[in-house]
Design a protein around this motif. Sequence first.
Motif, PDB file in Angstrom:
ATOM      1  N   LEU A 871      -6.212  -5.671  -7.034  1.00  0.00           N
ATOM      2  CA  LEU A 871      -5.426  -4.815  -6.334  1.00  0.00           C
ATOM      3  C   LEU A 871      -4.796  -3.750  -7.488  1.00  0.00           C
ATOM      4  O   LEU A 871      -4.512  -4.171  -8.410  1.00  0.00           O
ATOM      5  CB  LEU A 871      -4.225  -5.616  -5.756  1.00  0.00           C
ATOM      6  CG  LEU A 871      -4.274  -6.145  -4.384  1.00  0.00           C
ATOM      7  CD1 LEU A 871      -3.035  -7.117  -4.262  1.00  0.00           C
ATOM      8  CD2 LEU A 871      -4.378  -4.829  -3.156  1.00  0.00           C
ATOM      9  N   THR A 926      -3.562 -10.737  -7.210  1.00  0.00           N
ATOM     10  CA  THR A 926      -3.965 -11.093  -5.776  1.00  0.00           C
ATOM     11  C   THR A 926      -3.153 -12.120  -5.597  1.00  0.00           C
ATOM     12  O   THR A 926      -2.851 -12.362  -4.177  1.00  0.00           O
ATOM     13  CB  THR A 926      -5.476 -11.164  -5.327  1.00  0.00           C
ATOM     14  OG1 THR A 926      -6.075 -12.116  -6.467  1.00  0.00           O
ATOM     15  CG2 THR A 926      -6.044  -9.773  -5.861  1.00  0.00           C
ATOM     16  N   GLY A 959      -7.092  -2.068  -2.860  1.00  0.00           N
ATOM     17  CA  GLY A 959      -7.743  -3.425  -3.154  1.00  0.00           C
ATOM     18  C   GLY A 959      -9.278  -3.286  -3.194  1.00  0.00           C
ATOM     19  O   GLY A 959     -10.196  -2.184  -2.605  1.00  0.00           O
TER      20      GLY A 959
END
Length: 961
Positions: A871, A926, A959
């Motif tokens: 991300l 994440t 992401g």
Amino acid sequence: MRSPARPLTTGLRALLAATVAAAGLTATVVAAPPASAATTVDGLTQATAAASCWEIKQLNGSAPSGQYWILTPQLKVPTRIYCDQTTDGGGWALIGRGRENWTYNYDGLGTPAEVAGTVSGTGAFAPRQLGAATVTALMGGKRIDDPTYGSGVRLRRATDQAGATWQESRWTFRSDSRDRWTWAFGAGLPLASFTIGGGSGAEATTRNVGTDDAFQRIWTAEDAANGYTRGFTYGSQVTGSTSASSYIYSKNAGGVYGVPFTQVYLRPKLMSSQLSFASVPNAGTAAETIRAAPRSGALATSWGVTGLGAGGTAETAGEVQAFAQIGGTVYVGGNFTTVQKGASASGSDVVSQPYLAAFDATTGDYLRSFTPRLDNQVKSLAALPNGKLAVGGEFTSVDGSARKGLVVLDPQSGALDASWTTNLVNKLTGGIVSVRGLDVGGSYLYLTGAFTHFTRPDGSERYAKGGARINLSTGVVDTAWNPDFNGTGTAVDASDDGSAVYFSGYFTTMRGGAAADRAAAISTASGAAKVADWQPTFSTAGSARYQQAVKQVGGKVWLGGSQHSMFSYDPSTFALENAHITKDGGDLQAITGGNGLVFGGCHCEQWNYSDTTQFDTTSPGSTSTTWSQADKIYYVGAWDARTGDYAPEFTPEMRARQGRGAWALMVASDGTLWAGGTMTSAVKENGANQWVGGFARFAVRPHTAPSRPSNLAVSVSGTTSQLTWSGSAPSGGTFEVLRNDRVIGLTTANQLSVAGASSGDRFAVRAADGWGNRSASTAVVGPPAGSVTTVPVVTAGSTWSYLVDNTVAVPSTWRTPTFDASGWRTGTAALGWGTGAIATNVDVPSGSTRPLTSYFRKQVTVRNAAALTSLVLTTRADDGIAVYVNGTEVGRSNLPAGTLTAGTYATSAQSTATATASPVSWDVPTSLIGSNGAVTIAVEVHSNYRLTPSMSMDLTLTGTS
């Protein structure tokens, strides 16, 4: 912290290979050039190198002192730096440490790994200093004297011999001269202010600064009083010891002028968002090469010349005064009596060969077959177009034949050329003939010196005074071309285009009484008229106004001489273009050019002061300076032929008899610089000192690009990109792996694993040697199509809840997922006020007080969150910003470390346009995503002051899976 590869930095040549695991790799795809993918900036790996120690501390207030990777566009590759993260808020980069024997030289001492690896203790006593180019590069393009991006120079010195107590000192440079770093502190760099322990002051210099003669004194100059010791010396009241374990050293009896172990720091206040790396074209980066300067270390010497001959002991009668090359032979002329091999030679290694000898141009070995016998010194040499050697000087006999001042010799044996029978006469007081300068131009041999007439075997006499030219086909002087100087000439140079000849000397007038003030530019056309009224600039109003050397190199005519001047002039207008003064030491005595550089020889062993014509303002202790920069020089210096700027990377260290220095310079056909004069020793490339006899040789640095790597392939395994390529790393060099716009890995292998795979990644690989030469890179390659999928979590222009109200207290739970923000207003980003593209104006009503801090929240749900591999959050700092994901801070910019409150000020003010143009990005773990994919993003924006004219916020979260 993992052991790093040793980084390549400008001026330093040490690299340490990093071996990585290989994997099977497949298809390659050329990616379009998107904006750079964001990465974590923590300095813990090459791939996550930070812009500065300061940035590391700002992003992680608990970051400990230690070694970190730093990268700026000027550094080019991640470089290992020791960061002091404790003193005065942290962020200090160690650039040097040691006790006595620091260097003034541009290249510093040792490698960055050595500077960062041993920072204290007795093992750090031997100085290690980053090269000046590396220190300048740490500033990321900012000036060393810019207080906005730095805190001056910090010195940490031991105050007792046991190393138990320490002193903190600061220097701030005056803002008119420190554009780049130099270690030449003994030259007296001007300071705006200083603090030493408890004392402080202003308007001082780095040469000798302080408020007492004890611990509040910093003395960097070599002097008899401190035993010529280089370091950051205390005053005469501080005692040291010769003990290897003492933190304060002294060379003097009684231990006075103690030299303490010292650490030198800078604090570049740079953030990654402020840096601009050049994007890599799809075809890859172009090759890069350094300029072809000589190595500062001399080649190993075997043979040399010694002894003083009939020329006597005058300053102008040094052992070596001229060079010339014909084929594979270099001829050396001067006032020597003997050729010998080594300092303590005997037997057949000592040869009587006075005034003129021949040496192998490649090895420097003496050539015994060349045996002319002259009776006095040689002052000039020239290779003639027919392969013969012209010799000028003060001799009256050659091989038993009467020859005054000028002869032509066979280049193999040294025998007289019978076709040249011209003799020179000097009918002025003293009557000594001296030919001090020779140069070939077109079909003529030009000469200058002390003479008035030429005679032929038939007794005929032709008048030519101080300067003349001889027809190369007839050997007869051209009587229609006579400068008729009223004084001795010292050097002559035919212009590159053949239209003029340049002279330097002691004269003041020429033909017809025309002014020729120690320099003249004369047309090659018959009549020897002046090309222009060349009025040289003199560095002093005193009587010492002679000029000793002149040479056109490229688009400039260089003139050097009295009061230490090395000046360049436009060959069309003869307007002054560049000015340099060498001091302490003295006059310029020889000039030559080659490989894009100009070389000057002088009896100078101290400093070159750039951009000044005023000798009297270069006193190292003066705070009133007219110069822009100071650099170390040892008898020979180099200047860029195009710009005229000093080239500090060439700093040969030599010693000379009576300090008389260099009187002859030549760049040989292989690029090697031959420097001659009264030289007695020179430091070799390995740092060892060696004997030299009159001259030293300096090989040119490698300056060609390495071979280009090929066949770059990329595949993705999980969250890691696997790279392979073909080619061999250069000897002593490495491969540099680029991701997007910067180097993220160094290796000598043909493979590298890169964590954090992204669909937008663009990879390229290039080879770099240990000198700064880089190959063209491979073409850009991206991951195979479909191996990485981009997932937009929050897009620009999304809807946010916000609270901008000075009357409402915000609880500490506002950033958590469970906080109820239903009472907040909502709007579309960008949210803010003032300039720039603002979609939702969140400013308070007129007459109300703006809050320092504005708050924003957004909640989203990520589908299939378990498939995300990374991300990246990208936003702007307008002025300061902190971002939280599910209650955990993931990054802050332009904010102080520690707990943030509604009253916390941003550390700097930025316009919306500036902040938008310089986004900040952070990797988001994440693991912060909730089990059901829920994500709460909370943002607080702080202003630098309440009346700021603009504030804005927008954000994206992307992401990969």
